[in-house]
Design a protein around this motif. Structure first.
Motif: not given
Length: 167
Positions: A101, A35, A157-159, A154-155
């Protein structure tokens, strides 16, 4: 082979062995939080391969200069070692993807930086050997063994980026 050439070869081989052993013992990858901002890089083995090839180039050059023994085979071998070591060195020292981010900043081995927003990434294909990231600007291809690859996924997929994994 002259005795001095043999000594030069032994010193070069000993230096290469010490560098590779040191590199193998000290290739630590820090644990990060996906994160937080982080940077993808090629493994250090690319740097050590380049160092070994440059040591071989140095040995051949010293051999040619000291004994003034320039042979066509040695010149061809120098060219091949230089062509193999330069891309490995550039990938190890220059190539990176900075993950933040809101966007990625891709720095290729040659050329300038490109900022890529997550919304501009159309599709990511992950195979055991290569990752292909299709963006609106261009296709990025890199090995799947880069440091922090899973954290990048992961980043992404999060976005909301579409990720396709193939076995």
């Amino acid at each position: 082979m002259n005795i001095l050439q043999l000594v030069l070869l032994i010193v070069t081989v000993a230096l290469i062995i010490q560098v590779v052993v040191y590199a193998a013992k000290h290739d630590y990858v820090k644990q990060i939080d996906w994160a937080e901002p982080f940077t993808l890089r090629y493994p250090k083995i690319f740097l050590w391969i380049a160092i070994v090839f440059f040591a071989a180039i140095g040995f051949l050059l010293l051999n040619m200069v000291i004994w003034q023994d320039v042979r066509p085979f040695a010149v061809i071998l120098l060219a091949v070692l230089a062509v193999c070591s330069l891309p490995a060195l550039l990938l190890a020292l220059r190539w990176k993807i900075e993950v933040s981010e809101e966007y990625l900043v891709h720095t290729p081995a040659l050329g300038g930086k490109k900022q890529i927003y997550y919304k501009d990434i159309r599709h990511v294909l992950v195979t055991p050997k290569i990752v292909v990231m299709d963006t609106t600007l261009k296709k990025l291809k890199f090995i799947s063994g880069v440091y922090y690859m899973e954290d990048l996924l992961f980043r992404l997929r999060e976005n909301g980026v579409d990720i396709d994994r193939q076995p």
